[in-house]
Design a protein around this motif. Structure first.
Motif, PDB file in Angstrom:
ATOM      1  N   ALA A 162       0.945 -10.365   1.498  1.00 41.30           N
ATOM      2  CA  ALA A 162       0.317  -9.198   2.121  1.00 41.30           C
ATOM      3  C   ALA A 162       0.765  -7.914   1.422  1.00 41.30           C
ATOM      4  O   ALA A 162      -0.037  -6.978   1.236  1.00 41.30           O
ATOM      5  CB  ALA A 162       0.679  -9.148   3.609  1.00 41.30           C
ATOM      6  N   LEU A 163       2.036  -7.864   1.037  1.00 46.20           N
ATOM      7  CA  LEU A 163       2.541  -6.690   0.318  1.00 46.20           C
ATOM      8  C   LEU A 163       1.826  -6.527  -1.027  1.00 46.20           C
ATOM      9  O   LEU A 163       1.403  -5.411  -1.387  1.00 46.20           O
ATOM     10  CB  LEU A 163       4.049  -6.828   0.103  1.00 46.20           C
ATOM     11  N   ILE A 164       1.700  -7.635  -1.762  1.00 46.56           N
ATOM     12  CA  ILE A 164       1.022  -7.578  -3.061  1.00 46.56           C
ATOM     13  C   ILE A 164      -0.432  -7.148  -2.881  1.00 46.56           C
ATOM     14  O   ILE A 164      -0.949  -6.298  -3.623  1.00 46.56           O
ATOM     15  CB  ILE A 164       1.102  -8.952  -3.760  1.00 46.56           C
ATOM     16  N   ARG A 165      -1.100  -7.700  -1.889  1.00 45.63           N
ATOM     17  CA  ARG A 165      -2.508  -7.341  -1.641  1.00 45.63           C
ATOM     18  C   ARG A 165      -2.619  -5.863  -1.291  1.00 45.63           C
ATOM     19  O   ARG A 165      -3.538  -5.174  -1.736  1.00 45.63           O
ATOM     20  CB  ARG A 165      -3.056  -8.211  -0.512  1.00 45.63           C
ATOM     21  N   ARG A 166      -1.687  -5.388  -0.469  1.00 43.28           N
ATOM     22  CA  ARG A 166      -1.719  -3.962  -0.090  1.00 43.28           C
ATOM     23  C   ARG A 166      -1.503  -3.076  -1.311  1.00 43.28           C
ATOM     24  O   ARG A 166      -2.154  -2.033  -1.478  1.00 43.28           O
ATOM     25  CB  ARG A 166      -0.633  -3.690   0.961  1.00 43.28           C
ATOM     26  N   VAL A 167      -0.566  -3.470  -2.166  1.00 48.05           N
ATOM     27  CA  VAL A 167      -0.282  -2.687  -3.374  1.00 48.05           C
ATOM     28  C   VAL A 167      -1.493  -2.660  -4.299  1.00 48.05           C
ATOM     29  O   VAL A 167      -1.885  -1.603  -4.813  1.00 48.05           O
ATOM     30  CB  VAL A 167       0.949  -3.273  -4.112  1.00 48.05           C
ATOM     31  N   VAL A 168      -2.110  -3.819  -4.494  1.00 41.98           N
ATOM     32  CA  VAL A 168      -3.245  -3.917  -5.426  1.00 41.98           C
ATOM     33  C   VAL A 168      -4.412  -3.053  -4.967  1.00 41.98           C
ATOM     34  O   VAL A 168      -5.108  -2.436  -5.779  1.00 41.98           O
ATOM     35  CB  VAL A 168      -3.666  -5.398  -5.564  1.00 41.98           C
ATOM     36  N   HIS A 169      -4.645  -2.985  -3.639  1.00 42.45           N
ATOM     37  CA  HIS A 169      -5.787  -2.244  -3.114  1.00 42.45           C
ATOM     38  C   HIS A 169      -5.452  -0.804  -2.718  1.00 42.45           C
ATOM     39  O   HIS A 169      -6.287  -0.127  -2.113  1.00 42.45           O
ATOM     40  CB  HIS A 169      -6.364  -2.979  -1.905  1.00 42.45           C
ATOM     41  N   SER A 170      -4.251  -0.370  -3.017  1.00 35.07           N
ATOM     42  CA  SER A 170      -3.854   1.009  -2.705  1.00 35.07           C
ATOM     43  C   SER A 170      -4.199   1.931  -3.878  1.00 35.07           C
ATOM     44  O   SER A 170      -4.520   1.452  -4.980  1.00 35.07           O
ATOM     45  CB  SER A 170      -2.344   1.050  -2.445  1.00 35.07           C
ATOM     46  N   PRO A 171      -4.153   3.262  -3.667  1.00 29.64           N
ATOM     47  CA  PRO A 171      -4.345   4.181  -4.802  1.00 29.64           C
ATOM     48  C   PRO A 171      -3.371   3.904  -5.949  1.00 29.64           C
ATOM     49  O   PRO A 171      -3.730   4.034  -7.125  1.00 29.64           O
ATOM     50  CB  PRO A 171      -4.088   5.547  -4.163  1.00 29.64           C
ATOM     51  N   PHE A 172      -2.137   3.500  -5.591  1.00 27.88           N
ATOM     52  CA  PHE A 172      -1.168   3.132  -6.632  1.00 27.88           C
ATOM     53  C   PHE A 172      -1.686   1.955  -7.462  1.00 27.88           C
ATOM     54  O   PHE A 172      -1.587   1.949  -8.695  1.00 27.88           O
ATOM     55  CB  PHE A 172       0.162   2.770  -5.959  1.00 27.88           C
ATOM     56  N   GLY A 173      -2.273   0.972  -6.784  1.00 26.93           N
ATOM     57  CA  GLY A 173      -2.813  -0.183  -7.490  1.00 26.93           C
ATOM     58  C   GLY A 173      -3.994   0.179  -8.376  1.00 26.93           C
ATOM     59  O   GLY A 173      -4.170  -0.398  -9.457  1.00 26.93           O
ATOM     60  N   GLN A 174      -4.795   1.139  -7.930  1.00 27.13           N
ATOM     61  CA  GLN A 174      -5.926   1.575  -8.760  1.00 27.13           C
ATOM     62  C   GLN A 174      -5.439   2.230 -10.052  1.00 27.13           C
ATOM     63  O   GLN A 174      -6.048   2.057 -11.115  1.00 27.13           O
ATOM     64  CB  GLN A 174      -6.798   2.557  -7.967  1.00 27.13           C
ATOM     65  N   VAL A 175      -4.333   2.966  -9.951  1.00 28.25           N
ATOM     66  CA  VAL A 175      -3.764   3.569 -11.155  1.00 28.25           C
ATOM     67  C   VAL A 175      -3.247   2.485 -12.099  1.00 28.25           C
ATOM     68  O   VAL A 175      -3.411   2.566 -13.325  1.00 28.25           O
ATOM     69  CB  VAL A 175      -2.623   4.552 -10.788  1.00 28.25           C
ATOM     70  N   LEU A 176      -2.629   1.448 -11.522  1.00 32.85           N
ATOM     71  CA  LEU A 176      -2.147   0.338 -12.348  1.00 32.85           C
ATOM     72  C   LEU A 176      -3.301  -0.313 -13.100  1.00 32.85           C
ATOM     73  O   LEU A 176      -3.188  -0.644 -14.289  1.00 32.85           O
ATOM     74  CB  LEU A 176      -1.437  -0.705 -11.477  1.00 32.85           C
ATOM     75  N   LYS A 177      -4.434  -0.494 -12.413  1.00 33.27           N
ATOM     76  CA  LYS A 177      -5.600  -1.093 -13.073  1.00 33.27           C
ATOM     77  C   LYS A 177      -6.129  -0.167 -14.170  1.00 33.27           C
ATOM     78  O   LYS A 177      -6.582  -0.638 -15.228  1.00 33.27           O
ATOM     79  CB  LYS A 177      -6.690  -1.371 -12.047  1.00 33.27           C
ATOM     80  N   ALA A 178      -6.073   1.132 -13.916  1.00 30.28           N
ATOM     81  CA  ALA A 178      -6.521   2.086 -14.937  1.00 30.28           C
ATOM     82  C   ALA A 178      -5.626   2.012 -16.171  1.00 30.28           C
ATOM     83  O   ALA A 178      -6.109   2.082 -17.310  1.00 30.28           O
ATOM     84  CB  ALA A 178      -6.500   3.502 -14.353  1.00 30.28           C
ATOM     85  N   ILE A 179      -4.327   1.837 -15.937  1.00 26.22           N
ATOM     86  CA  ILE A 179      -3.399   1.686 -17.065  1.00 26.22           C
ATOM     87  C   ILE A 179      -3.708   0.412 -17.841  1.00 26.22           C
ATOM     88  O   ILE A 179      -3.665   0.387 -19.074  1.00 26.22           O
ATOM     89  CB  ILE A 179      -1.946   1.673 -16.544  1.00 26.22           C
ATOM     90  N   ARG A 180      -4.028  -0.640 -17.110  1.00 21.26           N
ATOM     91  CA  ARG A 180      -4.368  -1.912 -17.763  1.00 21.26           C
ATOM     92  C   ARG A 180      -5.622  -1.768 -18.623  1.00 21.26           C
ATOM     93  O   ARG A 180      -5.680  -2.276 -19.747  1.00 21.26           O
ATOM     94  CB  ARG A 180      -4.597  -2.991 -16.696  1.00 21.26           C
ATOM     95  N   GLU A 181      -6.602  -1.066 -18.107  1.00 23.90           N
ATOM     96  CA  GLU A 181      -7.878  -0.950 -18.824  1.00 23.90           C
ATOM     97  C   GLU A 181      -7.800   0.013 -19.998  1.00 23.90           C
ATOM     98  O   GLU A 181      -8.345  -0.258 -21.064  1.00 23.90           O
ATOM     99  CB  GLU A 181      -8.976  -0.493 -17.851  1.00 23.90           C
ATOM    100  N   ASN A 182      -7.146   1.140 -19.783  1.00 22.64           N
ATOM    101  CA  ASN A 182      -7.105   2.149 -20.847  1.00 22.64           C
ATOM    102  C   ASN A 182      -5.962   3.130 -20.566  1.00 22.64           C
ATOM    103  O   ASN A 182      -6.158   4.150 -19.899  1.00 22.64           O
ATOM    104  CB  ASN A 182      -8.444   2.887 -20.911  1.00 22.64           C
ATOM    105  N   GLU A 183      -4.788   2.824 -21.088  1.00 20.93           N
ATOM    106  CA  GLU A 183      -3.623   3.663 -20.777  1.00 20.93           C
ATOM    107  C   GLU A 183      -3.753   5.088 -21.338  1.00 20.93           C
ATOM    108  O   GLU A 183      -3.399   6.043 -20.637  1.00 20.93           O
ATOM    109  CB  GLU A 183      -2.338   3.003 -21.299  1.00 20.93           C
ATOM    110  N   PRO A 184      -4.240   5.274 -22.577  1.00 27.94           N
ATOM    111  CA  PRO A 184      -4.382   6.663 -23.064  1.00 27.94           C
ATOM    112  C   PRO A 184      -5.271   7.515 -22.161  1.00 27.94           C
ATOM    113  O   PRO A 184      -4.995   8.697 -21.951  1.00 27.94           O
ATOM    114  CB  PRO A 184      -5.004   6.475 -24.452  1.00 27.94           C
TER     115      PRO A 184
END
Length: 309
Positions: A162-184
């Motif tokens: 549940a913690l991982i799911r919450r993190v992934v779907h939080s604004p913090f998780g969206q930033v992590l996905k943005a870093i994964r897709e295109n860090e620059p």
């Protein structure tokens, strides 16, 4: 709805299958989920996650073995915090590099920890820690009972998931996905990506340590096998088979790998477990690169698109 069904199945499972086998799957599913948080949602491939698993395992095993009256909960918390501290040190050194350089740094640091665990007196070297007492949780629940311990492990897994799911779907998780897709691009938007990656690394390390601490409680031992690079490779196999970047992928992958290991070990092909798993891994990677859950999600998405047309 899917999660509710899986939760109910998890509650009923120990009355159908051997609880210790199920707990092994849950421990490795938690370990793979922790690894997937870093690889699947940040894009960082760590070859040294076994170091965090072993740190949690050894600290918990040592404390419970040396202080028999200590609550198992405190032992697990101590093991998890130990992995968090180690993850902070590793992360501070590793996240400044990307790609293969990041992977090699984590592998080198993990190998250093492996040799530390060999030499450190409290780990008992190659013999490992054996006979770790399970004790009683909160002085009420006798963890020597496999069914009671299963529900404790199941609760730990559900809370961590549940913690991982919450993190992934939080604004913090969206930033992590943005870093994964295109860090620059994420940097150009004003995000301090190193700080985000460090927090994700520490969180992943802590969850891996929690998996190691729980595993020690289940099997009542902590050994060098938890710290070896084979373990780091095994968690990669579980994650890729199940589906990297998906929440349920690590659970499916760990169940598949642990189930195959269990079945093959009891058959005449017991000496060929690694070869067979390697062949399955090659076939899966060549046939469906998104893993089992990833391919299922893609198939459902394509079907929905056809229906909309």
């Amino acid at each position: 709805m899917l999660y509710l069904v899986l939760f109910l199945l998890g509650l009923l499972a120990p009355w159908v299958a051997y609880p210790v086998f199920l707990m092994k799957i849950l421990c490795f599913a938690l370990f793979a989920s922790a690894f997937n948080l870093l690889l699947g949602f940040v894009g960082l491939l760590s070859f040294g996650h076994a170091a965090f698993l072993a740190t949690g395992a050894y600290i918990t095993g040592f404390l419970l073995a040396e202080y028999p009256g200590l609550s198992p909960a405190l032992g697990i918390v101590a093991g998890t915090l130990g992995a968090v501290v180690l993850g902070t040190l590793f992360g501070a050194l590793a996240i400044r590099r990307q790609g293969i350089y990041f992977a090699m740094i984590t592998l080198a640091l993990a190998q250093m920890m492996f040799f530390f665990f060999i030499q450190a007196p409290f780990t008992h070297g190659e013999d490992g820690l054996h006979g770790v007492p399970r004790g009683e949780l909160f002085g009420v629940f006798d963890l020597a009972n496999n069914h009671t311990l299963y529900y404790v492990v199941f609760a730990i897994f559900v809370a961590a998931f549940a913690l991982i799911r919450r993190v992934v779907h939080s604004p913090f998780g969206q930033v992590l996905k943005a870093i994964r897709e295109n860090e620059p691009r994420a940097i150009s938007l004003g995000y301090h990506t190193d700080a985000y990656k460090l927090v994700a690394f520490v969180l992943s390390a802590g969850l891996a340590g929690l998996a190691g601490a729980t595993k020690t409680l289940v099997f009542q031992l902590a050994s060098l096998g938890d710290a070896s690079w084979h373990m780091s490779g095994e968690v990669i196999l579980m994650t890729l088979l199940g589906g990297v970047g998906t929440l349920l992928g690590p659970l499916v992958g760990s169940g598949l790998v642990i189930g195959l290991q269990h079945q093959l070990a009891q058959s005449a092909l017991g000496d060929w477990v690694s070869v067979i798993l390697g062949a399955i891994f090659v076939v899966c990677v060549l046939s469906f690169r998104s893993g089992i859950i990833g391919e299922c999600q893609r198939w459902i998405a394509r079907r929905q698109q056809r229906e909309e047309k």
